[in-house]
Write a protein that holds these residues in place. Sequence first.
Motif, short mmCIF file in Angstrom:
data_model
loop_
_atom_site.label_atom_id
_atom_site.label_comp_id
_atom_site.label_asym_id
_atom_site.label_seq_id
_atom_site.Cartn_x
_atom_site.Cartn_y
_atom_site.Cartn_z
N MET A 60 0.82 -1.20 0.00
CA MET A 60 0.00 0.00 0.00
C MET A 60 0.86 1.26 0.00
N ALA A 61 1.99 1.22 0.72
CA ALA A 61 2.91 2.36 0.69
C ALA A 61 3.47 2.55 -0.72
N GLY A 62 3.79 1.44 -1.39
CA GLY A 62 4.28 1.53 -2.76
C GLY A 62 3.23 2.07 -3.71
N LEU A 63 1.98 1.64 -3.54
CA LEU A 63 0.89 2.11 -4.39
C LEU A 63 0.65 3.60 -4.20
N ARG A 64 0.73 4.06 -2.94
CA ARG A 64 0.51 5.48 -2.66
C ARG A 64 1.64 6.35 -3.23
N ALA A 65 2.80 5.76 -3.45
CA ALA A 65 3.95 6.53 -3.97
C ALA A 65 3.89 6.72 -5.48
N ILE A 66 3.02 5.98 -6.17
CA ILE A 66 2.90 6.12 -7.62
C ILE A 66 2.15 7.42 -7.93
N PRO A 67 2.71 8.31 -8.75
CA PRO A 67 2.03 9.58 -9.06
C PRO A 67 0.65 9.36 -9.70
N ARG A 68 -0.34 10.07 -9.23
CA ARG A 68 -1.71 9.95 -9.75
C ARG A 68 -1.79 10.41 -11.21
N SER A 69 -0.83 11.26 -11.63
CA SER A 69 -0.89 11.79 -13.00
C SER A 69 -0.80 10.69 -14.04
N ALA B 11 -3.61 10.24 -16.93
CA ALA B 11 -3.27 10.21 -18.35
C ALA B 11 -3.81 8.95 -19.02
N ALA B 12 -3.68 7.82 -18.32
CA ALA B 12 -4.19 6.55 -18.87
C ALA B 12 -5.71 6.59 -19.01
N ARG B 13 -6.40 7.22 -18.05
CA ARG B 13 -7.85 7.33 -18.12
C ARG B 13 -8.28 8.21 -19.30
N ILE B 14 -7.55 9.29 -19.54
CA ILE B 14 -7.87 10.17 -20.66
C ILE B 14 -7.67 9.44 -22.00
N ASP B 15 -6.64 8.61 -22.06
CA ASP B 15 -6.36 7.86 -23.30
C ASP B 15 -7.27 6.65 -23.47
N GLY B 16 -8.10 6.36 -22.47
CA GLY B 16 -9.02 5.24 -22.56
C GLY B 16 -8.36 3.88 -22.40
N VAL B 17 -7.28 3.83 -21.65
CA VAL B 17 -6.56 2.57 -21.43
C VAL B 17 -7.36 1.69 -20.47
N SER B 18 -7.39 0.38 -20.74
CA SER B 18 -8.14 -0.55 -19.91
C SER B 18 -7.47 -0.73 -18.55
N ASN B 19 -8.25 -1.22 -17.59
CA ASN B 19 -7.72 -1.43 -16.23
C ASN B 19 -6.58 -2.45 -16.20
N TRP B 20 -6.70 -3.49 -17.02
CA TRP B 20 -5.65 -4.51 -17.06
C TRP B 20 -4.35 -3.93 -17.60
N THR B 21 -4.46 -3.08 -18.62
CA THR B 21 -3.26 -2.46 -19.18
C THR B 21 -2.61 -1.54 -18.16
N VAL B 22 -3.43 -0.77 -17.44
CA VAL B 22 -2.91 0.11 -16.39
C VAL B 22 -2.18 -0.71 -15.32
N LEU B 23 -2.77 -1.86 -14.97
CA LEU B 23 -2.18 -2.70 -13.93
C LEU B 23 -0.81 -3.23 -14.35
N PHE B 24 -0.72 -3.75 -15.60
CA PHE B 24 0.50 -4.42 -16.03
C PHE B 24 1.52 -3.47 -16.67
N GLU B 25 1.09 -2.30 -17.09
CA GLU B 25 2.01 -1.37 -17.74
C GLU B 25 2.41 -0.20 -16.86
N THR C 27 1.16 0.12 -12.92
CA THR C 27 1.23 -0.20 -11.50
C THR C 27 2.36 -1.17 -11.16
N ILE C 28 2.35 -2.33 -11.79
CA ILE C 28 3.35 -3.36 -11.45
C ILE C 28 4.78 -2.91 -11.77
N PRO C 29 5.05 -2.32 -12.97
CA PRO C 29 6.43 -1.86 -13.21
C PRO C 29 6.92 -0.82 -12.20
N LEU C 30 6.04 0.09 -11.79
CA LEU C 30 6.46 1.11 -10.82
C LEU C 30 6.55 0.57 -9.40
N LEU C 31 5.99 -0.62 -9.18
CA LEU C 31 6.08 -1.26 -7.87
C LEU C 31 7.30 -2.18 -7.77
#
Length: 295
Positions: free
Chosen positions: A180-189, A193-207, A209-213
């Motif tokens: 949770m500390a790692g997740l909170r450290a990921i910039p919300r921007s 940006a992914a939401r504006i581009d219409g990226v799916s939740n799975w793509t956000v997770l694997f492209e 969240t996980i790389p930045l964690l």
Amino acid sequence: MYRSLSVRQKQIVWAWAFLAIPVVFYAVIRFYPTFNAMVISFQDWNLLGDRAWAGWKNYDKLWNDPVFWKVFKNTFVYLLIGTPVSLVVSFAIAYHLDKLRFMHGFLRMLYFLPFMTSAVAMAWVWRWFYQPVPIGLFNNFLAATGIPQIEFLRSTSFALPAILAPAVWAGLGFQVIIFMAGLRAIPRSYYEAARIDGVSNWTVLFEITIPLLKPTIVFIVVFSSIGFLRIFDHVFNMTTGDPGGPLNSTKPLVLMIYQSAFTDFNMGYAAAQTVVLFLILLIVSLVQLRILRDR
């Protein structure tokens, strides 16, 4: 002499003066016992008599001991099953808990509570869960659904998973908090940006969240691996009547070291096992750091 030093040199002197006590303490607590264990591994010693030089005798005995190889396998089973299971489960909990706002603090406290609980007390509670009918919680549930009872702690097939389950459960709270500390450290921007581009939740997770964690994952994998390689409390307390389970099916290397040292009073043999465990911990940690490091 001190007065003739430059300001920079005086700063270095004071730095080492403050570091001297912790450095000496760490050397006495860590380095000396490690070096002493390596020396004892080449000796015969029963804790009471004099030490006698034995050369490679203890290591030769270890190499030809079938119990050691069974224990060696068990130790890596704990590692290879416990580490990925705890990693995936703790990440899944942290990922969904991070999105939850209702009773967030209370739920986080509930998940962390097992980590703060005494491992001995927890092991005895889980041992009670595994007892036969009418005592055991799990067998009572199986009996109620018409499924035959399982002798969890007396079965060569079920004993190790039965002990591994509370060991994984006990460490989840710590790993959830770190994730949770790692997740909170990921910039919300990034997510915006992914939401504006219409990226799916799975793509956000694997492209994203996980790389930045990755630094968080590296820490948890190494920390968790060391814990499972050194597992002792759960095994010792859940198999008290038969330490190590039926046919040594649950015995880890730390328990074998304990029995060799304080049951058989063979400190040389126990020290040889300790050196092997130290090398395993060192190699596994270095391999994991090399595999998971940023390239």
